[in-house]
Design an enzyme around this catalytic site. Structure first.
Site, PDB file in Angstrom:
ATOM      1  N   LYS A  15       0.883  -1.268   0.119  1.00 14.36           N
ATOM      2  CA  LYS A  15      -0.070  -0.112  -0.068  1.00 14.36           C
ATOM      3  C   LYS A  15       0.784   0.715  -0.401  1.00 14.36           C
ATOM      4  O   LYS A  15       2.287   1.558   0.466  1.00 14.36           O
ATOM      5  CB  LYS A  15      -0.834  -0.024   0.762  1.00 14.36           C
TER       6      LYS A  15
HETATM    7  P1  NAD Z   1     -12.809   8.220  -2.324  1.00 15.43           P
HETATM    8  O1  NAD Z   1     -11.610   9.181  -2.619  1.00 15.43           O
HETATM    9  O2  NAD Z   1     -13.462   8.053  -3.838  1.00 15.43           O
HETATM   10  O3  NAD Z   1     -14.080   8.961  -1.880  1.00 15.43           O
HETATM   11  C1  NAD Z   1     -14.329   8.551  -0.611  1.00 15.43           C
HETATM   12  C2  NAD Z   1     -15.474   8.921   0.048  1.00 15.43           C
HETATM   13  O4  NAD Z   1     -15.196   9.484   1.127  1.00 15.43           O
HETATM   14  C3  NAD Z   1     -16.066  10.646  -0.992  1.00 15.43           C
HETATM   15  O5  NAD Z   1     -17.022  10.599  -0.996  1.00 15.43           O
HETATM   16  C4  NAD Z   1     -15.903  11.473   0.708  1.00 15.43           C
HETATM   17  O6  NAD Z   1     -16.453  12.667   0.500  1.00 15.43           O
HETATM   18  C5  NAD Z   1     -15.862  10.653   2.326  1.00 15.43           C
HETATM   19  N1  NAD Z   1     -15.189  11.058   2.671  1.00 15.43           N
HETATM   20  C6  NAD Z   1     -14.392  12.010   3.528  1.00 15.43           C
HETATM   21  N2  NAD Z   1     -13.560  12.047   4.279  1.00 15.43           N
HETATM   22  C7  NAD Z   1     -15.505  11.419   5.100  1.00 15.43           C
HETATM   23  C8  NAD Z   1     -16.636  11.419   6.066  1.00 15.43           C
HETATM   24  N3  NAD Z   1     -14.843  11.931   6.749  1.00 15.43           N
HETATM   25  N4  NAD Z   1     -16.951  11.079   6.719  1.00 15.43           N
HETATM   26  C9  NAD Z   1     -17.400  10.274   5.354  1.00 15.43           C
HETATM   27  N5  NAD Z   1     -17.006  10.101   4.642  1.00 15.43           N
HETATM   28  C10 NAD Z   1     -15.970  10.541   4.004  1.00 15.43           C
HETATM   29  O7  NAD Z   1     -12.415   6.668  -1.946  1.00 15.43           O
HETATM   30  P2  NAD Z   1     -12.479   5.902  -2.640  1.00 15.43           P
HETATM   31  O8  NAD Z   1     -11.334   5.054  -3.142  1.00 15.43           O
HETATM   32  O9  NAD Z   1     -14.344   5.990  -2.830  1.00 15.43           O
HETATM   33  O10 NAD Z   1     -12.558   4.479  -1.957  1.00 15.43           O
HETATM   34  C11 NAD Z   1     -13.205   4.230  -0.055  1.00 15.43           C
HETATM   35  C12 NAD Z   1     -12.902   3.359   0.861  1.00 15.43           C
HETATM   36  O11 NAD Z   1     -13.158   1.794  -0.026  1.00 15.43           O
HETATM   37  C13 NAD Z   1     -10.982   3.585   0.980  1.00 15.43           C
HETATM   38  O12 NAD Z   1     -11.232   2.905   2.699  1.00 15.43           O
HETATM   39  C14 NAD Z   1     -10.665   2.458   0.332  1.00 15.43           C
HETATM   40  O13 NAD Z   1      -9.915   2.321   1.277  1.00 15.43           O
HETATM   41  C15 NAD Z   1     -11.650   1.319   0.274  1.00 15.43           C
HETATM   42  N6  NAD Z   1     -11.289   0.768  -0.881  1.00 15.43           N
HETATM   43  C16 NAD Z   1     -11.118   1.401  -1.934  1.00 15.43           C
HETATM   44  C17 NAD Z   1     -11.642   0.336  -3.917  1.00 15.43           C
HETATM   45  C18 NAD Z   1     -11.205   1.133  -4.859  1.00 15.43           C
HETATM   46  O14 NAD Z   1     -11.104   0.523  -5.776  1.00 15.43           O
HETATM   47  N7  NAD Z   1     -11.250   2.442  -4.791  1.00 15.43           N
HETATM   48  C19 NAD Z   1     -10.904  -0.767  -3.679  1.00 15.43           C
HETATM   49  C20 NAD Z   1     -11.107  -1.456  -2.196  1.00 15.43           C
HETATM   50  C21 NAD Z   1     -11.309  -1.128  -1.035  1.00 15.43           C
END
Ligand code: NAD
Length: 411
Positions: free
Chosen positions: A102
């Protein structure tokens, strides 16, 4: 408790049920390599700013290491280490030929211009390019990063090592990306949710959903779940929560976010709630899809949902997990629930290496099949060992990594 302690707690709880010596446990939890680099850039106003970037490579016994790149103000070495370990267990649970890694930079991307974001990304690649690569360690998007960041990443990497689209996944479709990669994590969350509800004898139409986070993962999950007949009643992002007991207009919220740089701020067709209130709403299904550590001993007793699907990484601290177990709340763990993303990344990497691309239908078919197989394996293990889905997933993942480690040897 810090992030890595939480991941290690779950690891140890599963390891206690396996025949693992202390020496092998220590080998399996200890990251292979941790790097911190200086990321110095000139801001648009002419000031020099110095950020810290990290890459933690946790384990490579099953293949090249794989894991996202996070841009968020709270990123630190401990969090990245924890997320890297999760990637090792996750890639093993879905049986991909990868290890875990990561990366992250402690920066709030919303406060940067596109030019600044590009500079930061290129500087980070300058710092780590010798340690990553298509057969060594392959980054992908995570919170705060997207296909555009991956495109800059690939371009900067090529300056040192030549054309290598497989050095990073989650790229734009027009630039060696994969149709269906962007939706894959959210789609996977949806597929797993439907399977889990079916196993629990619950009907989608009678399932009210509260979802925290409306970025890449949350927005695609919301779309999938509403199309699968579930009633999504609450959605939040960094601007707060939006609640409509009769069901939200998910398509309308997607449109609003598209028109407002991804944010729901200003969305007026729902009651406003806080992010903390959203977690405690009267719903059947709760999906944290944003930050880690949001389900704690302080709110676990108040959670009303009977089912939690961990779309985010590490949303549940161990104390909360124990309370959920006691209360009979079923938790689908992160290392399975959000594995759709890395599975689609694997398809992208394979195609980049073969210079051959699949269409969206083929991607979805392969993804759905791979995730269905993984869900069944974890479910069956949980039933046969009489353990939670989280412990079952860890047992499966640790078993695969442990066997590869022993077979390969450490000489
Ligand atoms: P992203 O940056 O696209 O979106 C993040 C979202 O979280 C946004 O809507 C943002 O406004 C919101 N957010 C930020 N701070 C916040 C808070 N304090 N309270 C509530 N909402 C808040 O990120 P993502 O890629 O959607 O990732 C989200 C989660 O999924 C993370 O934990 C990430 O590790 C996990 N994840 C992502 C992927 C991927 O393919 N992108 C894969 C596996 C896991």
């Amino acid at each position: 408790m810090r992030s890595f302690d939480a991941t290690s707690f779950y690891f140890n709880r599963a390891a206690d049920m396996m025949d693992l010596s202390d020496n092998i446990r220590r080998l399996l939890v200890t990251p292979k390599r941790e790097v911190q680099v200086q990321v110095a850039v000139e801001r648009d106003n002419g000031e020099i700013h110095t950020y810290l970037g990290y890459r933690v490579q946790h384990d490579d016994s099953r293949g090249p290491m794989k894991g996202g790149l996070r841009y968020h103000a709270d990123v630190d070495l401990d969090e990245v280490r924890s997320l890297a370990a999760l990637m090792t267990w996750k890639t093993a649970v879905v049986n991909l030929p990868y290890g875990g890694a990561k990366g992250g930079i402690a920066v709030n991307p919303a406060l940067l211009s596109l030019r600044e974001l590009e500079q930061i990304t290129r500087k980070f690649v300058d710092g780590i390019h010798d340690l990553i690569g298509p057969d060594m360690d392959i980054p992908a998007p995570d919170m705060g990063t997207n296909g555009e960041v991956m495109a800059w990443f690939m371009n900067q990497y090529a300056k040192y090592h030549g054309f290598s689209p497989a050095c990073v996944t989650g790229k734009p479709v027009e630039l060696y990306g994969l149709p269906g990669r962007e939706e894959a994590t959210g789609r996977g969350v949806g597929i797993f949710t439907v399977k889990l509800l079916s196993r629990l004898g619950r009907k989608p139409a009678e399932t009210r959903v509260a979802l925290q986070g409306f970025g890449n993962v949350g927005s695609h999950a919301a779309k999938f779940l509403s199309e699968a007949d579930m009633k999504v009643v609450a959605i939040s992002d960094a601007s707060g929560g939006y609640y409509r007991p009769g069901g939200l207009d998910v398509a309308g919220m997607l449109k609003h976010a598209r028109e407002h740089r991804g944010s729901l701020a200003g969305y007026a067709e729902a009651e406003k709630v806080t992010n903390e209130e959203l977690l405690r709403l009267d719903v059947e299904l709760l999906i944290p899809a944003a930050l880690g550590g949001v389900l704690t001993k302080n709110n676990a007793a108040d959670i009303k949902a009977g089912v939690i699907v961990e779309a985010a990484n590490s949303p549940t601290w161990p104390e909360a997990d124990a309370i959920f177990d006691e209360r009979g709340i079923v938790v689908l763990p992160d290392i399975l629930a959000n594995a759709g993303g890395v599975t689609a990344s694997y398809f992208e990497w394979v195609q980049n290496k073969q210079h051959y691309s699949w269409g969206l239908n083929r991607v979805r078919q392969e993804l759905d099949r791979a995730l269905a197989d993984s869900f069944e394996a974890v479910w069956e293990l949980a039933v046969s060992r009489k353990v939670s889905l989280r412990t079952a997933a860890y047992i499966l993942g640790i078993g695969r990594v442990g066997r590869a480690t022993i077979l390969g040897g450490i000489a």
